[in-house]
Enzyme design. Sequence first.
Site, PDB file in Angstrom:
ATOM      1  N   HIS A  39       0.806  -1.226   0.000  1.00 33.90           N
ATOM      2  CA  HIS A  39       0.000   0.000   0.000  1.00 33.90           C
ATOM      3  C   HIS A  39       0.838   1.275   0.000  1.00 33.90           C
ATOM      4  CE1 HIS A  39       0.935  -0.072   4.294  1.00 33.90           C
ATOM      5  NE2 HIS A  39       0.659   1.215   4.295  1.00 33.90           N
TER       6      HIS A  39
HETATM    7  C1  UD1 Z   1      -2.023   5.214   6.245  1.00 31.06           C
HETATM    8  C2  UD1 Z   1      -0.737   5.649   6.928  1.00 31.06           C
HETATM    9  C3  UD1 Z   1       0.297   4.539   6.785  1.00 31.06           C
HETATM   10  C4  UD1 Z   1      -0.238   3.206   7.251  1.00 31.06           C
HETATM   11  C5  UD1 Z   1      -1.528   2.899   6.499  1.00 31.06           C
HETATM   12  C6  UD1 Z   1      -2.125   1.590   6.947  1.00 31.06           C
HETATM   13  C7  UD1 Z   1      -0.258   8.054   6.885  1.00 31.06           C
HETATM   14  C8  UD1 Z   1       0.610   9.087   6.301  1.00 31.06           C
HETATM   15  N1  UD1 Z   1      -0.189   6.842   6.326  1.00 31.06           N
HETATM   16  O1  UD1 Z   1      -1.743   5.156   4.847  1.00 31.06           O
HETATM   17  O2  UD1 Z   1       1.419   4.881   7.573  1.00 31.06           O
HETATM   18  O3  UD1 Z   1       0.709   2.198   7.013  1.00 31.06           O
HETATM   19  O4  UD1 Z   1      -2.456   3.963   6.736  1.00 31.06           O
HETATM   20  O5  UD1 Z   1      -3.348   1.335   6.362  1.00 31.06           O
HETATM   21  O6  UD1 Z   1      -0.978   8.328   7.831  1.00 31.06           O
HETATM   22  N2  UD1 Z   1      -9.233   4.941   2.180  1.00 31.06           N
HETATM   23  C9  UD1 Z   1     -10.442   4.301   2.069  1.00 31.06           C
HETATM   24  N3  UD1 Z   1     -11.018   3.832   3.198  1.00 31.06           N
HETATM   25  C10 UD1 Z   1     -10.458   3.980   4.417  1.00 31.06           C
HETATM   26  C11 UD1 Z   1      -9.214   4.629   4.502  1.00 31.06           C
HETATM   27  C12 UD1 Z   1      -8.605   5.097   3.375  1.00 31.06           C
HETATM   28  O7  UD1 Z   1     -10.992   4.146   0.995  1.00 31.06           O
HETATM   29  O8  UD1 Z   1     -11.041   3.530   5.417  1.00 31.06           O
HETATM   30  C13 UD1 Z   1      -8.570   5.464   0.979  1.00 31.06           C
HETATM   31  C14 UD1 Z   1      -8.508   6.969   1.015  1.00 31.06           C
HETATM   32  O9  UD1 Z   1      -9.545   7.531   0.301  1.00 31.06           O
HETATM   33  C15 UD1 Z   1      -7.179   7.283   0.368  1.00 31.06           C
HETATM   34  C16 UD1 Z   1      -6.365   6.014   0.534  1.00 31.06           C
HETATM   35  O10 UD1 Z   1      -7.247   4.996   0.962  1.00 31.06           O
HETATM   36  O11 UD1 Z   1      -7.342   7.546  -0.982  1.00 31.06           O
HETATM   37  C17 UD1 Z   1      -5.244   6.212   1.481  1.00 31.06           C
HETATM   38  O12 UD1 Z   1      -5.674   6.446   2.838  1.00 31.06           O
HETATM   39  P1  UD1 Z   1      -4.785   7.313   3.869  1.00 31.06           P
HETATM   40  O13 UD1 Z   1      -5.285   7.195   5.241  1.00 31.06           O
HETATM   41  O14 UD1 Z   1      -4.606   8.650   3.315  1.00 31.06           O
HETATM   42  O15 UD1 Z   1      -3.369   6.676   3.853  1.00 31.06           O
HETATM   43  P2  UD1 Z   1      -2.907   5.166   3.773  1.00 31.06           P
HETATM   44  O16 UD1 Z   1      -2.298   4.948   2.444  1.00 31.06           O
HETATM   45  O17 UD1 Z   1      -3.999   4.234   4.229  1.00 31.06           O
END
Ligand code: UD1
Length: 359
Positions: A200
């Site tokens: 991811h």
């Molecule tokens: C975040 C953390 C990372 C951790 C990871 C575990 C930061 C900078 N990064 O990264 O350290 O390893 O979580 O999962 O805080 N999304 C969904 N549903 C959700 C959550 C996210 O669809 O419940 C989508 C969001 O729209 C976004 C993407 O996933 O486009 C990324 O989510 P985000 O929380 O920004 O960062 P992660 O890549 O999950």
Amino acid sequence: MLILHVVGARPNFMKVAPVARALQSAGARQCVVHTGQHYDANMSDVFFRELGMPAPDVNLQVGSGSHAQQTAEIIARFEPVVLERKPDLVLVYGDVNSTVAAALVCSKLLMPIGHVEAGLRSFDRTMPEEINRLMTDQVSDLLFTPSSDGDENLLREGVAREKIHLVGNVMIDTLIRMLPLAKERVPQDLPLRFALVTLHRPSNVDDLDWLSGMLRTLEGIATDAEVLFPVHPRTRQRLAQAGVNGAGLPHIRLMEPLPYLEFLGLQSRAAVVITDSGGIQEETTYLGTPCLTVRENTERPVTVEVGTNRLVGRNMERLRTETLKVLAGQSRKGGIPPLWDGHASDRIAAIITGKRASA
Ligand code: UD1
């Protein structure tokens, strides 16, 4: 004494659970604030249920956005909560955006901050998490480290020795408590031999050519062991953009993100785990499962020095040959790092409350 815990993203939930439990045993009053950074049921709610945590007292519902937007929203919405609740200590966990946002708010309000999983460094400032770690540690008052490299990093950065406490790994506290149940939950229809994959990190999944190349490599490996791949929401979005779906990948089982117990059960049974996660490098080390990390560096060097982890970097050929080596039985037996013994949270609770740890 009121302790306020701040959590937001999937890897926080298994860290807060044992600390809250230990503080409860020590008689502390507590409340949990969920920032809402992760909001899908299978990225959040299911973890609270499985880990036996009560629902958060407050949910800031910030949702997704750019790093700046997400961090800014958490800062703006968290400040009034802290002002209203007036905790004696705020505990933040790991290295996600929720961690640094909450720490910044508290530092400006002169409110004491404890950072659980302090001191880890990849020395790679292109990783958003590295910036979060550096900033959080600079403004924290109590820094709880999982391994001695964390202490060394903090001392080098000028953090006062008396703020640093080597306590061990709280995520392993949860693993030890939940492993018997996780083993019972392992599905009956698993392939005899399988590789478990999670990817991811922006550095792996945001470059669509690289992501497609990695899937082709995994598909090639899959003739030797089936590949199970629970797909993170960020990765799912990127696969959709790249036009990749399960149809072109007959040996790879693309799955929804799994609940904690199911995923832990799979890690304990996998022939090899291929990942770019931080926490999974640690869990596989504890379980003795071979782990290949698709990154150039790790903020968790103890998993390589003591455990079963190998860095394969951004090198497809190396990923292929190292995986085949592991599947041929040529993997090093690892050990368990000091203090990864199921009692890190008891040590944290003892330090916070001034009472002696039960172990
Ligand atoms: C975040 C953390 C990372 C951790 C990871 C575990 C930061 C900078 N990064 O990264 O350290 O390893 O979580 O999962 O805080 N999304 C969904 N549903 C959700 C959550 C996210 O669809 O419940 C989508 C969001 O729209 C976004 C993407 O996933 O486009 C990324 O989510 P985000 O929380 O920004 O960062 P992660 O890549 O999950």
